[in-house]
Design an enzyme around this catalytic site. Structure first.
Site, PDB file in Angstrom:
ATOM      1  NE  ARG A 158       2.579   0.416   1.960  1.00 60.85           N
ATOM      2  CZ  ARG A 158       1.762   0.990   1.052  1.00 60.85           C
ATOM      3  NH1 ARG A 158       1.647   2.300   1.005  1.00 60.85           N
ATOM      4  NH2 ARG A 158       1.096   0.266   0.190  1.00 60.85           N
TER       5      ARG A 158
ATOM      6  CE1 TYR B 255      -5.515   2.408  -4.607  1.00 58.79           C
ATOM      7  CE2 TYR B 255      -4.785   3.226  -2.479  1.00 58.79           C
ATOM      8  CZ  TYR B 255      -4.800   3.315  -3.858  1.00 58.79           C
ATOM      9  OH  TYR B 255      -4.070   4.299  -4.482  1.00 58.79           O
TER      10      TYR B 255
ATOM     11  CG  ASP C 160      -0.843   4.033   3.069  1.00 57.39           C
ATOM     12  OD1 ASP C 160      -1.712   4.704   3.638  1.00 57.39           O
ATOM     13  OD2 ASP C 160      -0.367   4.324   1.949  1.00 57.39           O
TER      14      ASP C 160
ATOM     15  CG  HIS D  95      -4.163   3.275   1.235  1.00 52.10           C
ATOM     16  ND1 HIS D  95      -3.775   1.983   1.479  1.00 52.10           N
ATOM     17  CD2 HIS D  95      -3.209   3.787   0.448  1.00 52.10           C
ATOM     18  CE1 HIS D  95      -2.640   1.723   0.865  1.00 52.10           C
ATOM     19  NE2 HIS D  95      -2.268   2.798   0.232  1.00 52.10           N
TER      20      HIS D  95
ATOM     21  CD  GLU E  47       1.366   6.341   3.831  1.00 52.85           C
ATOM     22  OE1 GLU E  47       2.235   5.454   4.016  1.00 52.85           O
ATOM     23  OE2 GLU E  47       1.014   6.710   2.708  1.00 52.85           O
TER      24      GLU E  47
ATOM     25  CD  GLU F 268      -0.250   8.743  -0.294  1.00 50.99           C
ATOM     26  OE1 GLU F 268       0.640   8.127   0.293  1.00 50.99           O
ATOM     27  OE2 GLU F 268      -1.051   8.206  -1.070  1.00 50.99           O
TER      28      GLU F 268
ATOM     29  NE  ARG G  26       3.008   8.871   3.136  1.00 47.54           N
ATOM     30  CZ  ARG G  26       3.860   8.309   2.288  1.00 47.54           C
ATOM     31  NH1 ARG G  26       5.135   8.244   2.586  1.00 47.54           N
ATOM     32  NH2 ARG G  26       3.431   7.815   1.130  1.00 47.54           N
TER      33      ARG G  26
ATOM     34  CD  GLU H 297       5.516   5.234  -0.700  1.00 49.09           C
ATOM     35  OE1 GLU H 297       5.150   6.422  -0.662  1.00 49.09           O
ATOM     36  OE2 GLU H 297       4.743   4.289  -0.938  1.00 49.09           O
TER      37      GLU H 297
ATOM     38  CD1 TRP I  73     -17.731  14.328   5.260  1.00 51.50           C
ATOM     39  CD2 TRP I  73     -15.813  14.723   4.193  1.00 51.50           C
ATOM     40  NE1 TRP I  73     -17.956  15.259   4.307  1.00 51.50           N
ATOM     41  CE2 TRP I  73     -16.795  15.533   3.631  1.00 51.50           C
ATOM     42  CE3 TRP I  73     -14.519  14.777   3.680  1.00 51.50           C
ATOM     43  CZ2 TRP I  73     -16.558  16.404   2.582  1.00 51.50           C
ATOM     44  CZ3 TRP I  73     -14.276  15.654   2.640  1.00 51.50           C
ATOM     45  CH2 TRP I  73     -15.271  16.454   2.097  1.00 51.50           C
TER      46      TRP I  73
HETATM   47  O1  KDG Z   1      -1.472   7.666  -6.821  1.00 48.28           O
HETATM   48  C1  KDG Z   1      -1.808   7.116  -5.590  1.00 48.28           C
HETATM   49  C2  KDG Z   1      -0.681   6.265  -5.059  1.00 48.28           C
HETATM   50  O2  KDG Z   1       0.541   6.941  -5.157  1.00 48.28           O
HETATM   51  C3  KDG Z   1      -0.922   5.942  -3.613  1.00 48.28           C
HETATM   52  O3  KDG Z   1      -2.077   5.202  -3.455  1.00 48.28           O
HETATM   53  C4  KDG Z   1       0.208   5.135  -3.057  1.00 48.28           C
HETATM   54  O4  KDG Z   1      -0.673   5.445  -0.862  1.00 48.28           O
HETATM   55  C5  KDG Z   1       0.284   5.261  -1.590  1.00 48.28           C
HETATM   56  C6  KDG Z   1       1.611   5.212  -1.003  1.00 48.28           C
HETATM   57  O5  KDG Z   1       1.718   5.453   0.190  1.00 48.28           O
HETATM   58  O6  KDG Z   1       2.558   4.929  -1.726  1.00 48.28           O
HETATM   59 MG    MG Z   2       0.004   6.225   1.056  1.00 56.70          MG
END
Ligand code: KDG
Ligand code: MG
Length: 403
Positions: free
Chosen positions: A148, A160, A211, A213, A237, A263, A284, A340, A403
């Site tokens: 990743r 982040y 990712d 996020h 992702e 996730e 995920r 992951e 959103w």
């Molecule tokens: O608790 C939040 C994390 O697990 C997350 O931000 C990590 O996005 C993440 C990932 O794909 O591992």
């Molecule tokens: Mg993630």
């Protein structure tokens, strides 16, 4: 029948917080389950200790499905991350016990191995593109088949998902939430540059992932998907928040880049439309936040019918108990895609001794009976809980991202 005689909630912080449930039966067998919910740990600890544990004592520990239904339907209040993490902890501990009683690793109880190991992806991070590529090359040298890629966004003080440490990434950091500033325009410029540089340096024989996020609107995510197509990412992702499952239709209409999401899902109902309408390629959700092996297996089966594969969450806030359970499930199901793998710190690994092992880009759960993972309670006690939060994200003008 192994009758449940005790269930204890153990909160420990070997580098980060974990909530673990340990169930013991009258035949001496014990099982462990993970109940960690990053930034909200004590809510699940209380849910378990105050509301679930009293209902477990005296029950037949072999009745995994019935106990799952009892906790899910019996509570009246269904779903939600706190409830489903608590149910997951019970479920994982009971699968662990069943495996130990049978003398078999859990993957054998799930139908046996469908593959030799579970392909994993590691996290290459860097403040700059060059640093990220350097980290990715390091993962390649260690044998990873999938990586990743995340890099800092020029002009932004912090991003982040980009770690300060090369090998260990811990997003929950402060006693109170810290704040990141976000610019979609700047971000959308840098990611295609990162992928172009990565293909140049790493070639094409490695899977590259990214990712988002949940930071983009559907049309922005569609733009990113299109811009990354020449570099053939394995997936992007969490391209957009998925409470509105229909939002993914817009992304899908515009790009062939594979999509992964889930996730933060905690039930099959969070992804039913996404899967049935083939709006995603990888789901995920995890055994931890989606109700244990019992419920995750149901999600994976629905996904299998629709050619969607699993790509389960495996960040460091999921304890080695979750990693072990995810590997048993991943080894057994037909539609495993990728797992992951964010490595835990040495302290975490010491508190949770485990049988799973990494070789040649894959993890194998090992052949110890049960899940093959335990908690060293004496050591766990030396790491007291320390409140920590995930950071909050704001746009450059100070507003919370919508959103
Ligand atoms: O608790 C939040 C994390 O697990 C997350 O931000 C990590 O996005 C993440 C990932 O794909 O591992
Ligand atoms: Mg993630």
């Amino acid at each position: 029948m192994p009758k449940i005689v005790s269930a204890r909630v153990i909160v420990t912080s070997p580098g980060r917080n974990f909530v673990t449930l340990k169930i013991a039966c009258d035949d001496g067998t014990t099982g462990v389950g993970d109940a960690t919910l990053n930034g909200r740990e004590l809510a699940v600890a209380s849910y378990l200790a105050d509301h679930v544990v009293p209902c477990l004592i005296g029950r037949d520990g072999h009745r995994i499905e019935d106990i799952w239904q009892y906790l899910y339907k019996g509570a009246y209040w269904r779903r939600g991350p706190v409830t489903m993490a608590a149910i997951a902890a019970v479920d994982l501990a009971l699968w662990d016990i069943k495996g130990k009683v049978a003398g078999l690793p859990v993957y054998q109880l799930l139908g046996g191995a469908s593959r030799d190991g579970c392909m994993v992806y590691g996290h290459a991070n860097g403040t700059t593109i060059a640093e990220t590529i350097e980290a990715a090359l390091d993962y390649r040298r260690q044998g990873y088949k999938a990586i990743r890629l995340q890099c800092g966004v020029p002009g932004m003080a912090s991003t982040y998902g980009v770690s300060k440490d090369r090998y260990f990434y811990e997003p929950a950091d402060n006693d109170l939430p810290s704040e990141n500033i976000w610019s979609t325009a700047k971000y959308l410029r840098v990611v295609p540059e990162l992928f172009a540089a990565a293909r140049e340096a790493l070639g094409w024989d490695v899977h590259l992932l990214h990712d988002v996020h949940h930071r983009l609107t559907p049309i922005e995510a569609a733009r990113l998907g299109k811009d990354l197509e020449p570099y053939r990412p394995f997936w992007i992702e969490d391209a957009t928040p998925a409470e509105d499952q229909e939002a993914f239709r817009l992304i899908r209409q515009h790009t062939t880049t594979p999509l992964a999401v889930g996730e933060i899902f905690n039930s099959v109902w969070d992804c039913k439309a996404l899967i049935e309408n083939r709006l995603i390629d990888y789901i995920r959700a995890t055994v931890l936040h989606a109700g244990g092996i019992t419920h995750m297996r149901q999600i994976a089966s629905l996904a299998d019918l629709h050619q969607v594969r699993t790509g389960c969450h495996g960040a460091t806030d999921l304890s080695p108990v979750t990693m072990a359970a995810a590997l048993h499930l991943g080894l057994a199901i037909p539609n495993f895609g990728i797992q992951e793998y964010m490595r835990h710190t040495a302290e975490t690994d010491a508190v949770f001794p485990h049988a799973y092992r990494f070789a040649d880009g894959m993890l194998h759960p090992g052949d110890a009976p049960g899940l093959g993972v335990d908690i060293d309670e004496a050591l766990a006690e030396t790491f007291p809980y320390a409140r920590a939060y995930l950071p909050v994200n704001r746009l450059e003008d100070g507003t919370m991202w919508s959103w």
